[in-house]
Design a protein around this motif. Sequence first.
Motif, PDB file in Angstrom:
ATOM      1  N   THR A  24       0.901  -1.066   0.129  1.00 16.31           N
ATOM      2  CA  THR A  24       0.131   0.109   0.070  1.00 16.31           C
ATOM      3  C   THR A  24       0.855   1.202  -0.086  1.00 16.31           C
ATOM      4  O   THR A  24       1.976   1.253   0.261  1.00 16.31           O
ATOM      5  CB  THR A  24      -0.696  -0.005   1.124  1.00 16.31           C
ATOM      6  N   SER A  25       0.338   2.597  -0.491  1.00 12.72           N
ATOM      7  CA  SER A  25       1.037   3.503  -0.268  1.00 12.72           C
ATOM      8  C   SER A  25       2.039   3.505  -1.264  1.00 12.72           C
ATOM      9  O   SER A  25       3.372   4.272  -0.846  1.00 12.72           O
ATOM     10  CB  SER A  25       1.555   4.013   1.117  1.00 12.72           C
ATOM     11  N   VAL A  26       1.949   3.080  -2.471  1.00 14.71           N
ATOM     12  CA  VAL A  26       3.000   2.854  -3.454  1.00 14.71           C
ATOM     13  C   VAL A  26       3.824   4.195  -3.512  1.00 14.71           C
ATOM     14  O   VAL A  26       5.018   4.521  -3.726  1.00 14.71           O
ATOM     15  CB  VAL A  26       2.824   2.125  -4.666  1.00 14.71           C
ATOM     16  N   PRO A  27       2.988   5.379  -3.916  1.00 12.27           N
ATOM     17  CA  PRO A  27       3.576   6.505  -4.357  1.00 12.27           C
ATOM     18  C   PRO A  27       4.693   7.322  -3.433  1.00 12.27           C
ATOM     19  O   PRO A  27       5.457   7.953  -3.514  1.00 12.27           O
ATOM     20  CB  PRO A  27       2.239   7.403  -4.371  1.00 12.27           C
ATOM     21  N   TYR A  28       4.058   7.047  -2.095  1.00 12.11           N
ATOM     22  CA  TYR A  28       4.969   7.663  -0.919  1.00 12.11           C
ATOM     23  C   TYR A  28       6.368   6.871  -1.042  1.00 12.11           C
ATOM     24  O   TYR A  28       7.627   7.482  -0.824  1.00 12.11           O
ATOM     25  CB  TYR A  28       4.618   7.450   0.303  1.00 12.11           C
ATOM     26  N   ILE A  29       6.493   5.653  -1.465  1.00 11.06           N
ATOM     27  CA  ILE A  29       7.564   4.800  -1.578  1.00 11.06           C
ATOM     28  C   ILE A  29       8.457   5.344  -2.723  1.00 11.06           C
ATOM     29  O   ILE A  29       9.651   5.412  -2.836  1.00 11.06           O
ATOM     30  CB  ILE A  29       7.304   3.360  -1.837  1.00 11.06           C
ATOM     31  N   LYS A  30       7.739   5.454  -3.948  1.00 10.28           N
ATOM     32  CA  LYS A  30       8.299   5.868  -5.264  1.00 10.28           C
ATOM     33  C   LYS A  30       8.736   7.489  -4.896  1.00 10.28           C
ATOM     34  O   LYS A  30       9.827   7.672  -5.507  1.00 10.28           O
ATOM     35  CB  LYS A  30       7.306   5.842  -6.358  1.00 10.28           C
ATOM     36  N   MET A  31       8.153   8.197  -4.138  1.00  9.76           N
ATOM     37  CA  MET A  31       8.771   9.660  -3.743  1.00  9.76           C
ATOM     38  C   MET A  31      10.025   9.335  -3.247  1.00  9.76           C
ATOM     39  O   MET A  31      11.049  10.037  -3.601  1.00  9.76           O
ATOM     40  CB  MET A  31       7.963  10.098  -2.699  1.00  9.76           C
ATOM     41  N   THR A  32      10.015   8.558  -2.236  1.00  4.88           N
ATOM     42  CA  THR A  32      11.493   8.298  -1.598  1.00  4.88           C
ATOM     43  C   THR A  32      12.461   7.791  -2.323  1.00  4.88           C
ATOM     44  O   THR A  32      13.755   8.513  -2.767  1.00  4.88           O
ATOM     45  CB  THR A  32      11.336   7.358  -0.476  1.00  4.88           C
ATOM     46  N   LEU A  33      12.053   6.846  -3.249  1.00  6.80           N
ATOM     47  CA  LEU A  33      13.245   6.226  -4.444  1.00  6.80           C
ATOM     48  C   LEU A  33      13.510   7.487  -5.278  1.00  6.80           C
ATOM     49  O   LEU A  33      14.771   7.603  -5.801  1.00  6.80           O
ATOM     50  CB  LEU A  33      12.850   4.993  -5.015  1.00  6.80           C
ATOM     51  N   ALA A  34      12.561   8.289  -5.552  1.00  2.38           N
ATOM     52  CA  ALA A  34      13.009   9.270  -6.605  1.00  2.38           C
ATOM     53  C   ALA A  34      13.943  10.319  -6.182  1.00  2.38           C
ATOM     54  O   ALA A  34      14.706  10.911  -6.694  1.00  2.38           O
ATOM     55  CB  ALA A  34      11.709   9.929  -7.080  1.00  2.38           C
ATOM     56  N   LEU A  35      13.672  10.592  -4.690  1.00  4.21           N
ATOM     57  CA  LEU A  35      14.528  11.732  -4.286  1.00  4.21           C
ATOM     58  C   LEU A  35      16.052  11.074  -4.190  1.00  4.21           C
ATOM     59  O   LEU A  35      17.127  11.805  -4.185  1.00  4.21           O
ATOM     60  CB  LEU A  35      14.092  12.009  -2.802  1.00  4.21           C
ATOM     61  N   LEU A  36      15.980   9.700  -3.776  1.00 11.04           N
ATOM     62  CA  LEU A  36      17.611   9.197  -3.672  1.00 11.04           C
ATOM     63  C   LEU A  36      18.130   9.259  -5.142  1.00 11.04           C
ATOM     64  O   LEU A  36      19.120   9.469  -5.150  1.00 11.04           O
ATOM     65  CB  LEU A  36      17.216   7.619  -3.203  1.00 11.04           C
TER      66      LEU A  36
END
Length: 409
Positions: free
Chosen positions: A172-184
């Motif tokens: 769940t909450s995939v967009p927030y995980i992707k946000m973190t990975l995108a910033l990395l």
Amino acid sequence: MKLHLTGPENHQIKDAITITGSKSESNRSLLLSALFPNIEITNLSNSDDAQVMAKGLQISQGTVDIHHAGTAMRFLTGYFSAQEGKEVVLTGSKRMTERPIKILVDALKSLGAEISYVQDEGYPPIKIKGQNLVKDKVSLPADVSSQYISSLLLIAPSLENGLELELVGKITSVPYIKMTLALLEEIGVETSFKDNVIKVFPKNEIAPVTLVVESDWSSASYYYGICALAAPGTKITLSAYKQQSLQGDSVLAEIYTSFGVETTFGDNKIILKKTDKEVDMENVFDLANAPDIAQTIAVTCFGLGVGCHLTGLHTLKIKETDRLEALHTELTKLGANISVTDKELDIVPSIGILENIAIDTYNDHRMAMAFAPLAMKTTLKVNDAEVVSKSYPDFWNDLRKLGFDIKEL
């Protein structure tokens, strides 16, 4: 502070508002800049949460009090666990001591962290003695708060061997995980996300980089609510936003078409326009990837007199308050026919809204702001209205700019 709210007299708004940076992006960026000092940040959120996060990151020994800031609690738990030589007690408000953190603590302990509970097992306050974490494999249930997952991912590039994180079950909450990975990735860290396994590779140092924080889509949600309840022809311009957003709450632009709100993307801005489109009487939305906008949507539906069935809300029970029960209580006071479970919410179409009702906010910024748009339809009181400072300190002044009559009682 108790406020009395009345909407603009002609119910048609034409104005522009600038909203500060996303709380979610700001807190991630602040942690990364603490790990890698070459990072600069612009358009940082002016929220209480971002301020306590920034202050907490500067402490090496002693007590770190994050008040109501759940994101800061989760992110700082990961940060201090991997900071060898630092020793702190992480604590917060009474509500914070009721919000579970065991899943994250157990994951960090499996990597070699030294964490103990000061009072109740599984809950803050927690004592952390920073370690050099060399283990690089950990697993978490996939349906937990994305903040647990992001806490691990954010510290991963600073770990000697990086991190391989397996998520067990449906994510769940995939967009927030992707946000973190995108910033990395934006700061030059190599990552991969395949099936249910996320890998973050170690990075000793990064080249100088500036992270520009996009304005907060959660904060934009309240203007979507206002626009939906306003007269056709209403036009609200919000800055600074981009069409390819990292934030899951940007799904607002799609969802609110059901309520007659059209979104146009411009140069770092969005324009919300209320059309004369007939509003859908029954609305079904799965908000597992954007639970923070559930309160706004529920209030919008009630204000329009239409029904909704919202699912994917299981994380709302452990937020600043039990948001599902709080919504049930406050909307019922206004005359709504609403029912909730531990993960769903239903509102039956209704006619009429009770006037001059005082809304309790439960130390929850989103309760105050989600209900404010109802002033377009009825007079309203909001108790403990200052709670908005947690994420959006300028909220009441910005509503005044749109023509709301707001008086302190």
